[in-house]
Motif scaffolding. Structure first.
Motif, PDB file in Angstrom:
ATOM      1  N   ALA A  44      -3.596  -0.820  -8.120  1.00  0.00           N
ATOM      2  CA  ALA A  44      -4.190  -2.164  -8.051  1.00  0.00           C
ATOM      3  C   ALA A  44      -3.819  -2.979  -9.278  1.00  0.00           C
ATOM      4  O   ALA A  44      -3.562  -4.192  -9.179  1.00  0.00           O
ATOM      5  CB  ALA A  44      -5.701  -2.056  -7.910  1.00  0.00           C
ATOM      6  N   THR A  47      -0.320  -4.321  -8.920  1.00  0.00           N
ATOM      7  CA  THR A  47      -0.166  -5.399  -7.931  1.00  0.00           C
ATOM      8  C   THR A  47      -1.065  -6.590  -8.234  1.00  0.00           C
ATOM      9  O   THR A  47      -1.080  -7.560  -7.472  1.00  0.00           O
ATOM     10  CB  THR A  47      -0.474  -4.870  -6.515  1.00  0.00           C
ATOM     11  N   TRP A  71      -9.379   0.147  -1.544  1.00  0.00           N
ATOM     12  CA  TRP A  71      -8.454  -0.605  -2.401  1.00  0.00           C
ATOM     13  C   TRP A  71      -7.955  -1.831  -1.635  1.00  0.00           C
ATOM     14  O   TRP A  71      -6.863  -1.847  -1.095  1.00  0.00           O
ATOM     15  CB  TRP A  71      -7.299   0.253  -2.917  1.00  0.00           C
ATOM     16  N   THR A  74      -4.194  -3.690  -1.806  1.00  0.00           N
ATOM     17  CA  THR A  74      -3.227  -2.843  -2.511  1.00  0.00           C
ATOM     18  C   THR A  74      -2.489  -1.996  -1.482  1.00  0.00           C
ATOM     19  O   THR A  74      -3.112  -1.423  -0.591  1.00  0.00           O
ATOM     20  CB  THR A  74      -3.939  -1.929  -3.527  1.00  0.00           C
TER      21      THR A  74
END
Length: 160
Positions: A44, A47, A71, A74
């Motif tokens: 995460a 990104t 998540w 992600t």
């Protein structure tokens, strides 16, 4: 040298070994879950996303395959890749540490380790053995103690 084959004690036999195995499995699963969360958090961060904190809800959402809750935003392959890398790194570190520790633990039946801690072997070490050999009574019938240096020198006999 070979050892005789003898019966092996089962791991769950007595002394609460089964409880230790269950405890080890439970902590192992908790460690794997935390490493999965850490992998998701790293993915995460790469990104530019955020994930919920580690806890029961996060573990349940991963167990139910709700990756959108675990998540959000992600990519799952990236999370899996980083998670597998973290688990492999932790396994490698654990294996190396275990080999270092196991090399220092004496094996049952090892004669060298058994002699190292045996206090009855101390008189056989070079120092005490030498003192005992010099102080031994001579073989003379009178029983007097003489030093080997005071014995007469042997004469070489000629063969005829």
């Amino acid at each position: 040298m070979t050892r005789a084959i003898r019966p092996q004690v089962p791991i769950l036999a007595g002394n609460g070994a089964g409880v230790w195995v269950i405890l080890l499995i439970a902590w192992g699963l908790a460690a794997v879950a935390w490493l999965a969360w850490l992998g998701a958090r790293i993915a995460a961060a790469l990104t530019g996303r955020r994930i919920p904190p580690f806890g029961e809800r996060w573990v349940v959402s991963v167990a139910r395959s709700h990756t959108g809750q675990a998540w959000p935003g992600t990519p799952t392959p990236l999370v899996v890749l980083i998670g597998v890398a973290l688990v492999c790194a932790a396994g490698t570190i654990g294996t190396v540490a275990w080999r270092i520790i196991a090399a220092r633990i004496p094996r049952p039946g090892d004669p060298v380790a058994a002699l190292a801690v045996n206090p009855q072997i101390e008189p056989l070490t070079p120092g005490p053995a030498a003192r005992t050999a010099i102080a031994a009574p001579s073989c003379s019938p009178r029983g007097r103690t003489r030093s080997p240096r005071s014995w007469p020198r042997a004469r070489a006999r000629r063969r005829r």
